[in-house]
Write an enzyme that holds these catalytic residues in place. Structure first.
Site, PDB file in Angstrom:
ATOM      1  N   LYS A  45     -14.672 -24.181 -26.301  1.00 44.08           N
ATOM      2  CA  LYS A  45     -14.142 -23.507 -27.480  1.00 44.08           C
ATOM      3  C   LYS A  45     -15.315 -22.776 -28.143  1.00 44.08           C
ATOM      4  CE  LYS A  45     -11.488 -22.659 -31.059  1.00 44.08           C
ATOM      5  NZ  LYS A  45     -10.545 -21.561 -30.870  1.00 44.08           N
ATOM      6  N   ILE A  71      -5.923 -19.173 -34.358  1.00 44.37           N
ATOM      7  CA  ILE A  71      -6.647 -20.394 -34.739  1.00 44.37           C
ATOM      8  C   ILE A  71      -7.781 -20.041 -35.706  1.00 44.37           C
ATOM      9  CG2 ILE A  71      -7.929 -22.419 -33.869  1.00 44.37           C
ATOM     10  CD1 ILE A  71      -5.035 -22.286 -32.783  1.00 44.37           C
ATOM     11  N   GLY A  72      -8.385 -18.874 -35.498  1.00 46.03           N
ATOM     12  CA  GLY A  72      -9.470 -18.454 -36.410  1.00 46.03           C
ATOM     13  C   GLY A  72     -10.771 -19.190 -36.155  1.00 46.03           C
ATOM     14  N   LEU A  73     -11.006 -19.478 -34.888  1.00 44.76           N
ATOM     15  CA  LEU A  73     -12.283 -20.092 -34.454  1.00 44.76           C
ATOM     16  C   LEU A  73     -12.626 -21.392 -35.170  1.00 44.76           C
ATOM     17  CD1 LEU A  73     -14.718 -17.086 -33.798  1.00 44.76           C
ATOM     18  CD2 LEU A  73     -13.125 -18.193 -32.244  1.00 44.76           C
ATOM     19  N   CYS A 131     -12.900 -11.895 -30.579  1.00 43.80           N
ATOM     20  CA  CYS A 131     -11.864 -12.756 -31.149  1.00 43.80           C
ATOM     21  C   CYS A 131     -11.044 -11.977 -32.172  1.00 43.80           C
ATOM     22  CB  CYS A 131     -12.453 -13.987 -31.817  1.00 43.80           C
ATOM     23  SG  CYS A 131     -11.153 -15.026 -32.516  1.00 43.80           S
ATOM     24  N   ASN A 205      -9.561 -11.172 -23.504  1.00 43.28           N
ATOM     25  CA  ASN A 205      -9.161 -12.029 -24.615  1.00 43.28           C
ATOM     26  C   ASN A 205      -7.695 -11.675 -24.941  1.00 43.28           C
ATOM     27  OD1 ASN A 205      -9.248 -13.729 -26.934  1.00 43.28           O
ATOM     28  ND2 ASN A 205     -11.434 -13.330 -27.126  1.00 43.28           N
ATOM     29  N   THR A 206      -7.167 -12.197 -26.009  1.00 46.97           N
ATOM     30  CA  THR A 206      -5.740 -12.004 -26.292  1.00 46.97           C
ATOM     31  C   THR A 206      -5.429 -10.606 -26.829  1.00 46.97           C
ATOM     32  OG1 THR A 206      -6.130 -12.960 -28.461  1.00 46.97           O
ATOM     33  CG2 THR A 206      -5.308 -14.441 -26.753  1.00 46.97           C
ATOM     34  N   GLY A 278      -6.290 -20.216 -18.921  1.00 42.84           N
ATOM     35  CA  GLY A 278      -6.214 -20.423 -20.369  1.00 42.84           C
ATOM     36  C   GLY A 278      -4.935 -21.134 -20.753  1.00 42.84           C
ATOM     37  N   THR A 279      -3.948 -20.363 -21.214  1.00 39.05           N
ATOM     38  CA  THR A 279      -2.660 -20.920 -21.629  1.00 39.05           C
ATOM     39  C   THR A 279      -2.036 -21.778 -20.518  1.00 39.05           C
ATOM     40  OG1 THR A 279      -2.375 -18.999 -23.059  1.00 39.05           O
ATOM     41  CG2 THR A 279      -0.388 -20.250 -22.552  1.00 39.05           C
TER      42      THR A 279
HETATM   43  C1  LIG Z   1      -4.962 -21.540 -28.447  1.00 39.12           C
HETATM   44  C2  LIG Z   1      -5.977 -20.566 -27.943  1.00 39.12           C
HETATM   45  C3  LIG Z   1      -7.275 -20.579 -28.444  1.00 39.12           C
HETATM   46  C4  LIG Z   1      -8.231 -19.678 -27.976  1.00 39.12           C
HETATM   47  N1  LIG Z   1      -9.503 -19.742 -28.465  1.00 39.12           N
HETATM   48  C5  LIG Z   1     -10.460 -18.919 -27.958  1.00 39.12           C
HETATM   49  C6  LIG Z   1     -11.816 -19.041 -28.365  1.00 39.12           C
HETATM   50  O1  LIG Z   1     -12.186 -19.895 -29.173  1.00 39.12           O
HETATM   51  N2  LIG Z   1     -12.716 -18.172 -27.821  1.00 39.12           N
HETATM   52  C7  LIG Z   1     -12.373 -17.220 -26.884  1.00 39.12           C
HETATM   53  O2  LIG Z   1     -13.241 -16.485 -26.417  1.00 39.12           O
HETATM   54  N3  LIG Z   1     -11.090 -17.108 -26.459  1.00 39.12           N
HETATM   55  C8  LIG Z   1     -10.141 -17.926 -26.969  1.00 39.12           C
HETATM   56  N4  LIG Z   1      -8.851 -17.826 -26.522  1.00 39.12           N
HETATM   57  C9  LIG Z   1      -8.510 -16.788 -25.526  1.00 39.12           C
HETATM   58  C10 LIG Z   1      -8.501 -17.352 -24.101  1.00 39.12           C
HETATM   59  O3  LIG Z   1      -9.765 -17.842 -23.719  1.00 39.12           O
HETATM   60  C11 LIG Z   1      -8.048 -16.260 -23.095  1.00 39.12           C
HETATM   61  O4  LIG Z   1      -8.983 -15.217 -23.094  1.00 39.12           O
HETATM   62  C12 LIG Z   1      -6.675 -15.691 -23.428  1.00 39.12           C
HETATM   63  O5  LIG Z   1      -5.816 -16.678 -23.922  1.00 39.12           O
HETATM   64  C13 LIG Z   1      -6.015 -15.034 -22.232  1.00 39.12           C
HETATM   65  O6  LIG Z   1      -5.867 -15.948 -21.163  1.00 39.12           O
HETATM   66  P1  LIG Z   1      -4.515 -16.809 -20.896  1.00 39.12           P
HETATM   67  O7  LIG Z   1      -3.371 -15.829 -20.894  1.00 39.12           O
HETATM   68  O8  LIG Z   1      -4.741 -17.466 -19.572  1.00 39.12           O
HETATM   69  O9  LIG Z   1      -4.402 -17.773 -22.007  1.00 39.12           O
HETATM   70  C14 LIG Z   1      -7.876 -18.709 -26.984  1.00 39.12           C
HETATM   71  C15 LIG Z   1      -6.574 -18.699 -26.481  1.00 39.12           C
HETATM   72  C16 LIG Z   1      -5.627 -19.606 -26.941  1.00 39.12           C
HETATM   73  C17 LIG Z   1      -4.234 -19.566 -26.342  1.00 39.12           C
END
Ligand SMILES: Cc1cc2nc3c(=O)[nH]c(=O)nc-3n(C[C@H](O)[C@H](O)[C@H](O)COP(=O)(O)O)c2cc1C
Length: 316
Positions: A45, A71-73, A131, A205-206, A278-279
């Protein structure tokens, strides 16, 4: 024997399957579900210099083929991470990538990178300059953060270059730069990261997104907008991996909606040298282990000696 070994800079991974930041906690949470030593690497994380409480609740909701999160880190801060989490991770002996971020403050990135530099158990540092969930927060008990319309570092090639360059000068660790899909041209950002000395880029990232409760007419997320992840974003992620692979010679960690072997293989063929789940971890905590086995079987079935031989093998 199917070869799964890959290299990211001087970091040698026994297989190319990682856990994406924020979806696997600090790894120990999953130790009862899977053998953590089988995983290629775990990305923690994201850690910031000071502890962060994160955004107001609700911070997650389900969407078709995905989820929103804001989540806001939330994290305990670097000192607590080093004191409480790192010794456990060292004991588990899982190859470790520590994700770091700040609210656009290069000095904080430098301080974090320097602080981690002397820990042998940290194989690499991931710069989270992407983020989307750091927003203005009205509650005084939560940290006031980035204005809604302020750009992320990873939305500006010059800012990306400057930040990665500063980090590069301050750490000997392998550097991975995490990019946002919320840009017009992902290639120019990846190029800036490479020119500044990043050993790899991870993408994506998202995606900026939102969802509304029609009865209350409120956003389902307190921060209103949030990041979309899961299978819904996979085609966007694959397109971006392919674009970067064609134009920038840098190892890519492909992320976005990977839930099984098939979806992982798509990323390698598009140009990723490694992938991160990730998810998918929330849907099936064993997904990563199944993917490692599945890739092995795919290589044997197709008489391919090494995973490296399918990277960027898209037929056009
Ligand atoms: C609940 C949640 C928390 C996340 N927290 C972080 C984070 O702290 N730092 C980061 O670089 N990406 C974070 N991500 C993004 C994921 O690492 C990933 O890049 C993104 O979800 C796309 O991949 P996925 O579709 O497999 O989840 C988070 C994603 C989710 C769903």
């Amino acid at each position: 024997m199917a070869g799964l070994i890959i290299n990211i800079g001087k970091f040698k991974l026994k297989n190319p399957v990682m856990m994406a930041s924020g979806t696997f906690g600090y790894a120990e949470e999953f130790k009862d579900f899977i053998d953590l030593r089988k995983i290629g690497a775990v990305v923690t994380k994201t850690i910031t210099l000071k502890p962060r409480q994160g955004n107001l609740m609700p911070r997650t909701c389900e969407t078709p083929q995905g989820m929103l999160n804001s989540i806001g880190l939330e994290n305990p801060g670097i000192e607590s991470f080093i004191r409480d989490k790192l010794p456990i991770l060292k004991k588990i002996r899982v190859p470790l990538i520590v994700s770091i971020a700040s609210e656009g403050n290069a000095q904080e990135f430098i301080a974090l990178a320097r602080r981690l530099d002397k820990f042998k158990e940290v194989a690499a540092v991931e710069l989270n300059i992407s983020c989307p969930n750091i927003k203005i927060n009205r509650s005084p008990s939560h940290q006031a953060t980035r204005p809604q319309n302020q750009k992320l570092i990873a939305q500006d090639p010059r800012a990306t270059y400057n930040l990665v360059r500063a980090a590069r000068k301050n750490t000997k660790k392998v550097l991975i730069t995490k990019l946002t899909p919320n840009v017009t041209d992902i290639v120019e950002i990846a190029r800036a990261a490479k020119e500044a000395g990043s050993d790899a880029v991870s993408l994506i990232n998202t995606l900026n997104a939102m969802s509304i409760d029609v009865d209350t007419r409120k956003s389902k997320i307190a921060a209103i907008t949030a990041g979309l992840s899961g299978p819904a974003i996979r085609p966007v992620a694959i397109r971006m991996v392919w674009e970067v692979y064609r134009k920038v010679k840098i190892p890519i960690v492909g992320i976005g909606g990977i839930v099984d072997t098939h979806s992982a293989l798509e990323f390698f063929i598009a140009g990723a040298s490694a992938i991160a789940v990730g998810t998918g971890n929330f849907i099936n905590p064993k997904a990563s282990i199944e993917i490692i086995d599945g890739i092995k079987k795919y290589l044997i079935r197709n008489k391919i000696r090494s995973i490296k031989n399918i990277v960027g093998s898209l037929k056009i």
